[in-house]
Motif scaffolding. Structure first.
Motif, mmCIF file in Angstrom:
data_model
loop_
_atom_site.group_PDB
_atom_site.id
_atom_site.type_symbol
_atom_site.label_atom_id
_atom_site.label_comp_id
_atom_site.label_asym_id
_atom_site.label_seq_id
_atom_site.Cartn_x
_atom_site.Cartn_y
_atom_site.Cartn_z
ATOM 1 N N ALA A 252 -5.147 13.963 -58.360
ATOM 2 C CA ALA A 252 -4.683 13.892 -56.981
ATOM 3 C C ALA A 252 -5.357 14.959 -56.127
ATOM 4 N N VAL A 253 -5.654 14.581 -54.889
ATOM 5 C CA VAL A 253 -6.236 15.519 -53.932
ATOM 6 C C VAL A 253 -5.107 16.189 -53.168
ATOM 7 N N THR A 254 -5.066 17.510 -53.202
ATOM 8 C CA THR A 254 -4.014 18.255 -52.528
ATOM 9 C C THR A 254 -4.421 18.572 -51.093
ATOM 10 N N VAL A 255 -3.475 19.023 -50.307
ATOM 11 C CA VAL A 255 -3.783 19.420 -48.947
ATOM 12 C C VAL A 255 -4.749 20.614 -48.952
ATOM 13 N N LEU B 70 -4.640 23.776 -38.443
ATOM 14 C CA LEU B 70 -5.897 24.016 -39.146
ATOM 15 C C LEU B 70 -6.858 22.834 -38.981
ATOM 16 N N ALA B 71 -6.318 21.637 -38.957
ATOM 17 C CA ALA B 71 -7.160 20.447 -38.769
ATOM 18 C C ALA B 71 -7.843 20.478 -37.412
ATOM 19 N N GLU B 72 -7.127 20.941 -36.397
ATOM 20 C CA GLU B 72 -7.724 21.043 -35.063
ATOM 21 C C GLU B 72 -8.819 22.099 -35.052
ATOM 22 N N ARG B 73 -8.572 23.241 -35.683
ATOM 23 C CA ARG B 73 -9.566 24.312 -35.703
ATOM 24 C C ARG B 73 -10.809 23.904 -36.498
ATOM 25 N N ALA C 48 -4.745 11.934 -43.660
ATOM 26 C CA ALA C 48 -4.851 12.041 -45.115
ATOM 27 C C ALA C 48 -4.373 13.409 -45.592
ATOM 28 N N ALA C 49 -4.729 14.456 -44.849
ATOM 29 C CA ALA C 49 -4.286 15.800 -45.214
ATOM 30 C C ALA C 49 -2.771 15.934 -45.088
ATOM 31 N N LEU D 67 -0.561 13.507 -45.388
ATOM 32 C CA LEU D 67 0.036 12.760 -46.497
ATOM 33 C C LEU D 67 -0.041 13.575 -47.792
ATOM 34 N N ALA D 68 -1.172 14.243 -47.997
ATOM 35 C CA ALA D 68 -1.331 15.058 -49.200
ATOM 36 C C ALA D 68 -0.340 16.217 -49.230
ATOM 37 N N ALA D 69 0.076 16.662 -48.024
ATOM 38 C CA ALA D 69 1.040 17.764 -47.932
ATOM 39 C C ALA D 69 2.481 17.263 -47.957
ATOM 40 N N GLY D 70 2.653 15.940 -48.027
ATOM 41 C CA GLY D 70 4.005 15.380 -48.101
ATOM 42 C C GLY D 70 4.608 15.027 -46.762
ATOM 43 N N PHE D 71 3.784 14.953 -45.711
ATOM 44 C CA PHE D 71 4.279 14.634 -44.376
ATOM 45 C C PHE D 71 3.779 13.264 -43.923
#
Length: 264
Positions: free
Chosen positions: A2-5, A52-55, A65-66, A68-72
Motif C-alpha cells: 500500500a502507498v501511504t500518504v 502540503l499538496a498546495e505547496r 489520492a493522497a 485517501l491514503a491518509a484516510g480522508f
C-alpha cells in the motif's frame, strides 16, 4: 504494498527536487515534522495534507489520492463535463472555441483526447489516410504524428514533433501518468521514419514554433496558445486545456477568412 500518504508527499517533494528542509520552509513547518509525516511516525490532519499538496503544486487528482491514503475523503470533485454543475465551464469552453472561428481551436483532456472543437478544426483533419484516427475519442497527439494521420502534411514535422514530445515529457514528469507514458512509447515508434531529420531541426525566423500544414492550395502556418481554467476545484476542469491556433502570416488569415475548407 500500500502507498501511504507519506509516500505520496515524499515522491512529490523528490519530483520537484526539494530537500526536506526546503520543503518544510516553504510549508512553514519544521523539518522534523515533515520527516515524521513522510516516514509515518506522525499522521497528518486533512488540512495538513491539503496544505502540503498546495505547496508542492500537486495536481488535484493526486491530492485526492493522497487524502485517501491518509484516510480522508477526497476534497475535489470529478464530474463529467455533461454534469449540470459544469454548465458554466461548458459554456465558457464553447464560447471560447466559437469565438475563435474562423481559426481552429479545440479542448483536450489530460490524455490529449479531444473533448470539443470548433468548426474550423474538422476540415483540417477530415482527409487523413487512416480514418480510424478520427474515431472517438480522437487523440490529438496520435492524429498529429501518426504516419497515416497529419504527419505527412506537416512541412516542419521534425520541429513540430519535437515541440509536442517536449510538452508530453513535461506532463509525464509532473504526473507520472501511465497512459501518457504508454502514449509516448507509441509516438516514439511513429517517429522512427523521420530518421536523422528528427535530430536536426531546421532554423526558423519565427519567435514561436509554428505548425505548417500543407494543403493542395498551399501551406497554412499557425502558432498556438494553451488556455487552462485559472481556479478549478474539479479534477476534470483542472486537467482540461484549450489549444487555439492563430495564423502566422497574412496568407493563412486570408485563406481562413474566405470560409473555404482546405483541399487537403
Amino acid at each position: 504494498m500500500a502507498v501511504t500518504v507519506g509516500d505520496h508527499l515524499r515522491a512529490w517533494r523528490e519530483r520537484h527536487r526539494l530537500s526536506q528542509l526546503h520543503c518544510a520552509l516553504e510549508a512553514d513547518i519544521s523539518q522534523r515534522h515533515l520527516s515524521f509525516l513522510e516516514t509515518g511516525r506522525s499522521r497528518p490532519s486533512r488540512g495538513m495534507v491539503i496544505h502540503l499538496a498546495e505547496r508542492l503544486n500537486i495536481p488535484l487528482r493526486e491530492r485526492n489520492a493522497a487524502l485517501l491514503a491518509a484516510g480522508f475523503a477526497p476534497a475535489y470533485s470529478e464530474r463529467s463535463l455533461d454534469d449540470p454543475e459544469m454548465d458554466a465551464a461548458r459554456l465558457a469552453i464553447r464560447t471560447i472555441l466559437k469565438g475563435h472561428e474562423p481559426f481552429p481551436a479545440l479542448a483536450i483532456d489530460r490524455h490529449w483526447n479531444m473533448v470539443h472543437a470548433n468548426d474550423a478544426v474538422g476540415p483540417l483533419v477530415a482527409n487523413v489516410a487512416n480514418q480510424a484516427l478520427l474515431e472517438t475519442p480522437i487523440n490529438v497527439l496520435r492524429l498529429s504524428l501518426h504516419p497515416q494521420g497529419l504527419a505527412p502534411r506537416i512541412e516542419n514535422l521534425a520541429e513540430w514533433r519535437n515541440h509536442l514530445m517536449h510538452r508530453l515529457d513535461r506532463q509525464i514528469t509532473a504526473t507520472q501518468d501511465q497512459v501518457l507514458i504508454d502514449l509516448r512509447g507509441e509516438l516514439l515508434i511513429y517517429g522512427e521514419h523521420l530518421g536523422a531529420a528528427s535530430a536536426d531541426i531546421a532554423a526558423t525566423d519565427s519567435v514561436l514554433v509554428p505548425l505548417k500544414l500543407r494543403t493542395a492550395d498551399g501551406t497554412l502556418s499557425f502558432i498556438s496558445t494553451t488556455t487552462v481554467f485559472g481556479t478549478p476545484r474539479d479534477v476534470l476542469l483542472s486537467e482540461l486545456a484549450i489549444e487555439a491556433f492563430f495564423p502566422e502570416n497574412n496568407s493563412t488569415v486570408q485563406y481562413l477568412n474566405r470560409g473555404r475548407s482546405p483541399s487537403c
